[in-house]
Design a protein around this motif. Sequence first.
Motif, PDB file in Angstrom:
ATOM      1  N   MET A   1      -1.925  14.562  55.851  1.00  0.00           N
ATOM      2  CA  MET A   1      -0.913  15.495  56.351  1.00  0.00           C
ATOM      3  C   MET A   1      -0.012  15.940  55.206  1.00  0.00           C
ATOM      4  SD  MET A   1       1.928  14.823  59.296  1.00  0.00           S
ATOM      5  CE  MET A   1       0.637  14.365  60.410  1.00  0.00           C
ATOM      6  N   GLU A   2       0.342  17.219  55.203  1.00  0.00           N
ATOM      7  CA  GLU A   2       1.159  17.721  54.120  1.00  0.00           C
ATOM      8  C   GLU A   2       2.622  17.397  54.344  1.00  0.00           C
ATOM      9  OE1 GLU A   2       0.480  21.817  53.304  1.00  0.00           O
ATOM     10  OE2 GLU A   2      -1.555  21.732  54.036  1.00  0.00           O
ATOM     11  N   ARG A   3       3.324  17.196  53.265  1.00  0.00           N
ATOM     12  CA  ARG A   3       4.781  17.056  53.371  1.00  0.00           C
ATOM     13  C   ARG A   3       5.377  18.426  53.580  1.00  0.00           C
ATOM     14  NH1 ARG A   3       7.229  12.840  50.854  1.00  0.00           N
ATOM     15  NH2 ARG A   3       9.117  13.746  51.714  1.00  0.00           N
ATOM     16  N   ASN A   4       6.440  18.492  54.317  1.00  0.00           N
ATOM     17  CA  ASN A   4       7.088  19.769  54.552  1.00  0.00           C
ATOM     18  C   ASN A   4       7.758  20.235  53.270  1.00  0.00           C
ATOM     19  OD1 ASN A   4       8.589  21.920  55.424  1.00  0.00           O
ATOM     20  ND2 ASN A   4       9.265  20.912  57.318  1.00  0.00           N
ATOM     21  N   PRO A   5       7.368  21.401  52.744  1.00  0.00           N
ATOM     22  CA  PRO A   5       7.948  21.852  51.489  1.00  0.00           C
ATOM     23  C   PRO A   5       9.435  22.104  51.574  1.00  0.00           C
ATOM     24  CG  PRO A   5       6.591  23.554  52.515  1.00  0.00           C
ATOM     25  CD  PRO A   5       6.371  22.325  53.269  1.00  0.00           C
ATOM     26  N   ALA A   6       9.942  22.363  52.792  1.00  0.00           N
ATOM     27  CA  ALA A   6      11.366  22.639  52.927  1.00  0.00           C
ATOM     28  C   ALA A   6      12.212  21.421  52.628  1.00  0.00           C
ATOM     29  CB  ALA A   6      11.664  23.142  54.340  1.00  0.00           C
ATOM     30  N   THR A   7      11.612  20.222  52.696  1.00  0.00           N
ATOM     31  CA  THR A   7      12.405  19.024  52.479  1.00  0.00           C
ATOM     32  C   THR A   7      12.284  18.490  51.063  1.00  0.00           C
ATOM     33  OG1 THR A   7      10.604  17.600  53.221  1.00  0.00           O
ATOM     34  CG2 THR A   7      12.137  18.362  54.904  1.00  0.00           C
ATOM     35  N   SER A   8      11.614  19.219  50.209  1.00  0.00           N
ATOM     36  CA  SER A   8      11.451  18.762  48.839  1.00  0.00           C
ATOM     37  C   SER A   8      12.502  19.386  47.944  1.00  0.00           C
ATOM     38  CB  SER A   8      10.046  19.142  48.322  1.00  0.00           C
ATOM     39  OG  SER A   8       9.919  18.755  46.977  1.00  0.00           O
ATOM     40  N   PRO A   9      13.443  18.630  47.407  1.00  0.00           N
ATOM     41  CA  PRO A   9      14.554  19.198  46.678  1.00  0.00           C
ATOM     42  C   PRO A   9      14.180  19.709  45.305  1.00  0.00           C
ATOM     43  CG  PRO A   9      14.671  16.809  46.599  1.00  0.00           C
ATOM     44  CD  PRO A   9      13.534  17.144  47.476  1.00  0.00           C
ATOM     45  N   ILE A  10      13.031  19.361  44.779  1.00  0.00           N
ATOM     46  CA  ILE A  10      12.724  19.788  43.412  1.00  0.00           C
ATOM     47  C   ILE A  10      11.820  21.002  43.387  1.00  0.00           C
ATOM     48  CG2 ILE A  10      12.942  17.442  42.519  1.00  0.00           C
ATOM     49  CD1 ILE A  10       9.890  17.331  42.378  1.00  0.00           C
ATOM     50  N   ASP A  11      11.402  21.485  44.594  1.00  0.00           N
ATOM     51  CA  ASP A  11      10.508  22.630  44.615  1.00  0.00           C
ATOM     52  C   ASP A  11      11.130  23.859  43.985  1.00  0.00           C
ATOM     53  OD1 ASP A  11       8.545  21.217  45.777  1.00  0.00           O
ATOM     54  OD2 ASP A  11       8.884  21.959  47.819  1.00  0.00           O
ATOM     55  N   SER A  12      12.462  24.003  44.188  1.00  0.00           N
ATOM     56  CA  SER A  12      13.110  25.206  43.698  1.00  0.00           C
ATOM     57  C   SER A  12      13.648  25.051  42.286  1.00  0.00           C
ATOM     58  CB  SER A  12      14.255  25.592  44.651  1.00  0.00           C
ATOM     59  OG  SER A  12      15.184  24.535  44.714  1.00  0.00           O
ATOM     60  N   GLU A  13      13.517  23.863  41.674  1.00  0.00           N
ATOM     61  CA  GLU A  13      14.056  23.654  40.347  1.00  0.00           C
ATOM     62  C   GLU A  13      13.026  24.039  39.287  1.00  0.00           C
ATOM     63  OE1 GLU A  13      15.431  19.729  39.856  1.00  0.00           O
ATOM     64  OE2 GLU A  13      16.848  19.810  41.514  1.00  0.00           O
ATOM     65  N   LYS A 471       5.594  31.962  57.513  1.00  0.00           N
ATOM     66  CA  LYS A 471       4.916  30.847  56.861  1.00  0.00           C
ATOM     67  C   LYS A 471       3.990  30.154  57.850  1.00  0.00           C
ATOM     68  CE  LYS A 471       8.791  29.775  53.756  1.00  0.00           C
ATOM     69  NZ  LYS A 471       9.796  28.740  53.386  1.00  0.00           N
ATOM     70  N   GLU A 472       2.925  29.580  57.323  1.00  0.00           N
ATOM     71  CA  GLU A 472       2.036  28.769  58.153  1.00  0.00           C
ATOM     72  C   GLU A 472       2.642  27.379  58.331  1.00  0.00           C
ATOM     73  OE1 GLU A 472      -0.026  27.810  60.661  1.00  0.00           O
ATOM     74  OE2 GLU A 472      -1.185  29.491  59.828  1.00  0.00           O
ATOM     75  N   THR A 473       2.718  26.921  59.582  1.00  0.00           N
ATOM     76  CA  THR A 473       3.373  25.631  59.860  1.00  0.00           C
ATOM     77  C   THR A 473       2.469  24.658  60.615  1.00  0.00           C
ATOM     78  OG1 THR A 473       4.315  26.550  61.899  1.00  0.00           O
ATOM     79  CG2 THR A 473       5.676  26.658  59.919  1.00  0.00           C
ATOM     80  N   ALA A 474       1.211  25.032  60.848  1.00  0.00           N
ATOM     81  CA  ALA A 474       0.323  24.155  61.607  1.00  0.00           C
ATOM     82  C   ALA A 474       0.087  22.846  60.861  1.00  0.00           C
ATOM     83  CB  ALA A 474      -1.016  24.856  61.851  1.00  0.00           C
ATOM     84  N   ARG A 475       0.078  21.733  61.615  1.00  0.00           N
ATOM     85  CA  ARG A 475      -0.238  20.395  61.108  1.00  0.00           C
ATOM     86  C   ARG A 475       0.783  19.898  60.083  1.00  0.00           C
ATOM     87  NH1 ARG A 475      -5.519  19.203  62.480  1.00  0.00           N
ATOM     88  NH2 ARG A 475      -5.734  17.688  60.810  1.00  0.00           N
ATOM     89  N   GLN A 476       1.969  20.487  60.046  1.00  0.00           N
ATOM     90  CA  GLN A 476       3.027  20.069  59.135  1.00  0.00           C
ATOM     91  C   GLN A 476       4.216  19.549  59.931  1.00  0.00           C
ATOM     92  OE1 GLN A 476       4.101  23.112  56.335  1.00  0.00           O
ATOM     93  NE2 GLN A 476       1.977  23.687  55.918  1.00  0.00           N
TER      94      GLN A 476
END
Length: 504
Positions: A1-13, A471-476
Motif C-alpha cells: 500500500m502506498e503512503r499518502n503523499p500529502a502526509t510526507s513533509p519532505i516531498d515539497s522540499e 488526483k488518483e486516491t484509490a487504495r491509498q
Amino acid sequence: MERNPATSPIDSEPTPPSEAARRHPALFRAVRRRRNPPLRRSDITVTDERAVRRAVKAASLGNAMEWFDFGIYAYLAGTIGRVFFPSGSETAQLLSSFATFAVAFLVRPLGGMVFGPMGDKVGRKKVLALTMILMAVGTAAIGMLPTYAAVGFWSPLLLILFRLLQGFSTGGEYGGASTFIAEYAPDKRRGYFGSFLELGTLAGYTGAAGLVTALTAWLGSDTMDAWGWRIPFLLAGPLGIVGIYLRLKLDDTPAYLKLEQGTVHITEAANAVETTAHGDLAKIFRQHWRTLVLCIALVGAYNITDYMLLSYMPTYLSDELHYSETHGLLILVATMVVLMLIINQVGRLNDRFGRKPLLMTGMLGFFVLSAPAFLLVRQGSLLAVSGGMLMLGLSLVCLLGTMSAALPAMFPTPVRYGSLSVGYNLSASLFGGTTPLVITALIGATGSDMMPAYYAMAAALVGVIAVACMKETARQPLEGSPPSVQTEQEAAELVRSQTPTPKF
C-alpha cells in the motif's frame, strides 16, 4: 500500500546537494527518517469487518430514507403543481412546482456550512442523526399542509417553508454519510463500501417512484390530487425513526476517534495538522479553496446528469412525449433497478483500476451518448425509451458507484465533513436542484425537446476537465488519517515494508 503523499513533509522540499549527500549519507538518512519516520503498528487502523458492515448499513439505509423523502416531491411534481399552484397553464404550474423543488437547494449550502463543521467538532454520527430528524419532520409536515383551495396564498408559502427545512437538513447528509463510510472502510475496499451509499440513494428514489406509481394506478389522478398525494409524505415519520435508531447505535468513525484522542502519529507534519482546531470555515475557504473549486466542478457535472435522469425524466416523458405519469415512472423504476444490480460491481472496479478511469468513463458516456439516447427516447416506443434511458443509466452508474469514495478523499480528516459538505452543497444548489427548472425553461424558450441532451453534454464536458485535474486516491490512506487495513497480517506487512534493510 502506498503512503499518502500529502502526509510526507519532505516531498515539497528541495533535494539536498548531491555532493553533500555523498559526503554525509548517514546524516541525510537520519534527517529523512526524523522528518518522515516509518510507520509503527499503532499508527495503522485494523478495521472490524462487522463494524464496517454495520456502519455501511446504517449510513446507506439512512441515506435511502433521506432520498425517499426528497424523491417523493420530484415524482409528485405535476400533482404538487395542481394542488398548490392551481392558477395558470400547465407549464406555469410545472415551473412553479420545480421552482419550489429548487428552493430547497438554495439553503443546502447553508446547511452544509452549519452541519459540516459541526460534524468535524462533535462527531459524524450525532450530526447524521440530527439531519435525519429534520428531514423526517419537514417531509411529514408537507403531507399535512392545507391545499391552495383551503387557505389560498398560505398554502404555497408553507410548502416553501418546509421545503427549506428539507434542503437545510440535506445539506449535512451526503457529506456526512460519505465521510462516515469512507473513514470506516479499509483503504483497499473504500470504493466497494462507498458504492452502498449510492445504492441507498437509488433505493430511496426507487421506493419513492414505486410508491407514487402504485398509488396513482390504484387511486387514479383525481383522488391523488384530492388526498392521495399526502400518503408518501406522511410515511416519512416512521421511516425517519428507523433511520435515527440505526445511526445512533453506531460508534463514531475510527479516523475521527483517533483524531479526537490525538493518537495519530504518521509523521510530525501530519500530527501538527491533525491537532489544529476543527470545523473552521475560514480555514476551509482559505487553505482548501483550490480543492473546493475542483469539487464544485466535479459535483456540478455529476448532479446535472443525476437529476436530469432520476428526477426530471418522468416529467419529460409525460409532458413532452405524452406518456401517462404511471408509465414514465415505471420505466424509470426499471432503469434504477438495473443500476442497483450493478453499482457494487462499479465500486469493486474503481478499487481495482482507480477512481479516475471510472469517473472519466461516466463523463465521456454522457458527452457521447446523451444525444443518441434522447433521439431514441423521442421515438416513443417502449423499447426505444427503455434503451435510451438505459444508455444514460449506464453512464450515470459509473459516477454513482465512484463519487462516494472519490469525494471524501479530496480533503484531510480534520476538515473533511465540513469541506465536502460546503463544496458538495454549493454545487448541488447551483446546478443540481435547478436542473429540472432550467431544462423545462430551455424547452419552453427554444421549442426543442433535445435540450436535456445538450445540457447534459455541456455538464459532462466540464466533468471531463475536472476528472483530468483530480488526483488518483484509490487504495491509498485518506489524507491526514492513518492507513486502514483489513487484517493484522496486512498491518504487519505494511510496517515491515517501511523498515529499512540493514546495511553491514
